[in-house]
Enzyme design. Structure first.
Site, PDB file in Angstrom:
ATOM      1  CD  GLU A 278      44.562  43.816  49.127  1.00  0.00           C
ATOM      2  OE1 GLU A 278      45.404  44.306  49.576  1.00  0.00           O
ATOM      3  OE2 GLU A 278      44.604  44.413  47.705  1.00  0.00           O
TER       4      GLU A 278
ATOM      5  CE1 TYR B 183      45.032  53.978  49.570  1.00  0.00           C
ATOM      6  CE2 TYR B 183      44.106  55.108  47.490  1.00  0.00           C
ATOM      7  CZ  TYR B 183      45.197  54.742  48.447  1.00  0.00           C
ATOM      8  OH  TYR B 183      46.538  55.273  48.249  1.00  0.00           O
ATOM      9  N   GLY B 184      38.566  51.486  50.263  1.00  0.00           N
ATOM     10  CA  GLY B 184      37.317  51.344  50.143  1.00  0.00           C
ATOM     11  C   GLY B 184      36.507  52.080  51.561  1.00  0.00           C
TER      12      GLY B 184
ATOM     13  CB  CYS C 215      35.814  46.625  43.300  1.00  0.00           C
ATOM     14  SG  CYS C 215      37.146  46.562  44.277  1.00  0.00           S
ATOM     15  CB  THR C 216      40.227  47.352  39.832  1.00  0.00           C
ATOM     16  OG1 THR C 216      40.962  47.890  41.081  1.00  0.00           O
ATOM     17  CG2 THR C 216      39.832  48.385  38.699  1.00  0.00           C
ATOM     18  CG  HIS C 217      40.953  44.380  44.934  1.00  0.00           C
ATOM     19  ND1 HIS C 217      41.142  45.744  44.755  1.00  0.00           N
ATOM     20  CD2 HIS C 217      41.703  43.892  45.717  1.00  0.00           C
ATOM     21  CE1 HIS C 217      42.177  45.992  45.477  1.00  0.00           C
ATOM     22  NE2 HIS C 217      42.666  44.907  46.220  1.00  0.00           N
TER      23      HIS C 217
ATOM     24  CB  CYS D 260      41.861  52.394  42.395  1.00  0.00           C
ATOM     25  SG  CYS D 260      41.152  52.268  43.792  1.00  0.00           S
ATOM     26  CG  ASN D 261      35.793  51.039  40.126  1.00  0.00           C
ATOM     27  OD1 ASN D 261      35.240  51.420  39.380  1.00  0.00           O
ATOM     28  ND2 ASN D 261      36.823  49.844  39.933  1.00  0.00           N
ATOM     29  CB  THR D 262      38.049  53.389  46.398  1.00  0.00           C
ATOM     30  OG1 THR D 262      37.437  52.054  46.227  1.00  0.00           O
ATOM     31  CG2 THR D 262      37.570  54.121  47.523  1.00  0.00           C
TER      32      THR D 262
ATOM     33  CG  ASP E 169      44.038  49.260  42.848  1.00  0.00           C
ATOM     34  OD1 ASP E 169      42.975  49.678  42.914  1.00  0.00           O
ATOM     35  OD2 ASP E 169      44.282  47.940  43.819  1.00  0.00           O
ATOM     36  CB  SER E 170      43.961  51.181  46.946  1.00  0.00           C
ATOM     37  OG  SER E 170      43.449  49.950  46.826  1.00  0.00           O
TER      38      SER E 170
HETATM   39  N1  DGL Z   1      40.841  48.186  43.822  1.00  0.00           N
HETATM   40  C1  DGL Z   1      39.784  49.027  44.369  1.00  0.00           C
HETATM   41  C2  DGL Z   1      38.635  49.888  43.770  1.00  0.00           C
HETATM   42  O1  DGL Z   1      38.632  49.330  42.407  1.00  0.00           O
HETATM   43  C3  DGL Z   1      39.345  48.972  45.783  1.00  0.00           C
HETATM   44  C4  DGL Z   1      40.297  48.251  46.855  1.00  0.00           C
HETATM   45  C5  DGL Z   1      40.504  49.088  48.068  1.00  0.00           C
HETATM   46  O2  DGL Z   1      39.231  49.207  48.955  1.00  0.00           O
HETATM   47  O3  DGL Z   1      41.216  49.617  48.379  1.00  0.00           O
HETATM   48  O4  DGL Z   1      37.902  50.342  43.985  1.00  0.00           O
END
Ligand code: DGL
Length: 282
Positions: free
Chosen positions: A167, A51-52, A201-203, A82-84, A19-20
């Site tokens: 975060e 990363y978003g 988004c995994t966050h 990570c979805n992004t 993940d990011s």
């Molecule tokens: N956890 C990341 C996702 O699922 C996003 C976090 C980020 O923006 O880096 O997209």
């Protein structure tokens, strides 16, 4: 040498989970619950998160660098939790890079398992997607959902403030109340028919309680961890050659591109238990 004996001769390795930053830990937590026998190597690219808001090219380059690092550690299978990264880098990595790097290696994402199933949750046929700006702009969710559920309507809302709030440990603050309400309202204003919302988004599972607090009754909220874990289990059951290459002593190793101390202090919130990480340079 036949493929079967080739795979037997190879050294076994952990499943890489990427993940990011911390978000992928919410997925790893569910994977470990459902598949406790395997070894796992987690990498959070915290030094370059989030990363978003970054461009396609940047997310692709960062993700590829991390995937190559996993391969250097011996991993044969890497999950982009990570979805992004799944939206912006996975296809290029699978189609352009893997054939050059080693065609037996596999990289999987979190979007496909989620889109295969999300249509089943909705009675009205209207699904809401909450994700980072990058995931939303990529249109990956509408495109993939329409492949599996052609009649469904998909509405998306980017939530650019949620990852920074999470975060920075502000996910229970007044600021979080404001931005949770705001993005939920913006999404629901797009259609009164939305009856299912995917946290893409995994966050976002860290905001689950707050989102539920502001969610109108009758809307189902879905997070990805369990879905991705179940899909991985099924994938491994039908990919014996790859399954044979994964080491099985139930171990977990965590790495971060930023401070290991910071990672350990935050990671347990996402993973649900204490984490001891190691800093790596890419
Ligand atoms: N956890 C990341 C996702 O699922 C996003 C976090 C980020 O923006 O880096 O997209």
């Amino acid at each position: 040498m036949r493929w079967g004996s080739y795979f037997c001769a190879m050294k076994k390795s952990p499943i890489g989970v990427f993940d990011s930053g911390y978000g992928g830990l919410t997925v790893l937590k569910e994977i470990v619950k459902q598949l406790p026998e395997y070894d796992y190597l987690y990498l959070g690219d915290n030094a370059r998160a989030p990363y978003g808001p970054r461009s396609f090219e940047t997310v692709y380059q960062y993700t590829l660098q991390c995937v190559v690092w996993f391969f250097e550690q011996g991993c044969e299978l890497v999950i982009l939790a990570c979805n992004t990264a799944s939206a912006k880098a996975l296809r290029n990595i699978q189609q352009k890079d893997l054939p050059k790097i080693g065609s037996h290696k596999r990289v999987l994402g979190v979007i496909r398992p989620s889109t295969e199933i999300i249509g089943n949750y909705s009675t009205n046929g209207a699904i809401g997607i909450l994700g980072t700006a990058g995931t939303v702009l990529s249109e990956s969710y509408p495109i993939e959902i329409h492949k599996f559920f052609p009649g469904r309507e998909v509405f998306q809302q980017a939530c650019p403030m949620w990852v920074p709030l999470i975060e920075n440990g502000e996910f229970e603050s007044e600021g979080a109340n404001y931005f949770v309400q705001k993005y939920l309202q913006d999404l629901l204003a797009q259609s009164p028919k939305i009856d299912t919302i995917l946290l893409a988004c995994t966050h976002y599972p860290l905001l689950m309680d707050k989102i539920k607090q502001y969610l109108p009754a009758g809307i189902t909220l879905v997070s990805q961890g369990e879905i991705v874990a179940k899909s991985l289990l099924q994938w491994l059951e039908s990919h014996h050659d790859m399954e044979n290459l994964i080491s099985k002593s139930g171990s977990l190793r965590f790495c971060t591109t930023d401070s290991a101390l910071d990672f350990d202090n935050h990671a347990s919130l996402f993973f649900g238990r204490e984490v001891k990480s190691q800093h790596i340079f890419l």
